[in-house]
Scaffold this motif. Structure first.
Motif, mmCIF file in Angstrom:
data_model
loop_
_atom_site.group_PDB
_atom_site.id
_atom_site.type_symbol
_atom_site.label_atom_id
_atom_site.label_comp_id
_atom_site.label_asym_id
_atom_site.label_seq_id
_atom_site.Cartn_x
_atom_site.Cartn_y
_atom_site.Cartn_z
ATOM 1 N N ALA A 52 0.825 -1.214 0.000
ATOM 2 C CA ALA A 52 0.000 0.000 0.000
ATOM 3 C C ALA A 52 0.854 1.256 0.000
ATOM 4 N N ASP A 55 1.722 2.176 -3.489
ATOM 5 C CA ASP A 55 0.599 2.317 -4.412
ATOM 6 C C ASP A 55 0.476 3.763 -4.903
ATOM 7 N N ARG A 212 -5.318 -0.492 1.016
ATOM 8 C CA ARG A 212 -4.998 0.583 0.072
ATOM 9 C C ARG A 212 -6.124 1.616 0.039
#
Length: 224
Positions: A52, A55, A212
């Protein structure tokens, strides 16, 4: 509990007379390390969380939150009074900071395998480390991930009320791997505070997507 975490709190507390550093958000990411989590499931939590912080959506949220950035810590929790910081509060301002933090998460190890599931401990520990660190967040958030209901001896309502009194929002990421409608339980019994929310994961494979999306919401600009 205070005695158990005393050394941690003394290390994390600001020096006497020092002004806390302002940040947009103080965020505790509390990972379930109870016995219901086997090794593979716990590893999926770590890998999903580490991913995450690489990301693009999360990096964009961090860029948009403003120059003060955010302070993030990662903890593990399990039974009554079983909680440990695995990554202390770290100041993240840039994508490079976030990626480095994600790498550190990927290198973390499980601290213990608890025999019970004390969400109250996760929250109480999060309140303590937020209240004693060297940052001052405009928002203060504890993000609890878990795959079961609280069955510890500590009082969950009291822990939630303590967070609320400290101006801390508790959000939840229920991992409903056993199809027990854990989302409803987290919504009714775990989250608390203004704009608190849950981001359910349907199973452990779905955790990476859920964390996320959750981080993107938690790192939103303060005026949104």
């Amino acid at each position: 509990m205070a005695a158990r975490f005393l050394a941690l709190l003394l290390l994390g507390a600001p020096a006497q007379g020092a002004e806390p550093e302002p940040v947009a958000v103080e965020l505790v990411l509390a990972l379930d390390a109870s016995a219901s989590m086997d090794r593979a499931e716990f590893d999926l939590q770590l890998k999903g969380l580490a991913a995450a912080f690489r990301d693009p959506g999360v990096l964009e949220a961090l860029a948009n939150i403003g120059p003060t950035g955010v302070a993030v810590a990662v903890t593990q929790w399990g039974g009554d009074n079983e909680a440990r910081v695995i990554l202390p509060f770290t100041h993240l301002r840039t994508a490079r900071d976030a990626r480095a933090f994600g790498f550190r998460i990927s290198r973390a190890r499980r601290a213990f395998m608890a025999s019970s599931t004390s969400i109250a401990t996760a929250i109480a520990h999060g309140v303590e480390i937020i209240d004693t660190n060297s940052f001052a967040g405009e928002r203060r958030v504890i993000d609890v991930s878990g795959d079961g209901m609280d069955n510890g001896g500590l009082n969950l309502d009291r822990a939630r009320d303590t967070a609320l009194a400290s101006g801390i929002v508790v959000n939840g990421l229920p991992i409903d791997a056993d199809s027990v409608n854990l989302a409803a339980y987290y919504r009714n019994n775990v989250i608390i505070g203004t704009d608190s929310f849950i981001e359910p994961a349907s199973d452990f494979a779905d955790y990476a997507r859920a964390i996320r999306e959750k981080l993107i919401r938690e790192l939103r600009p303060l005026d949104s």
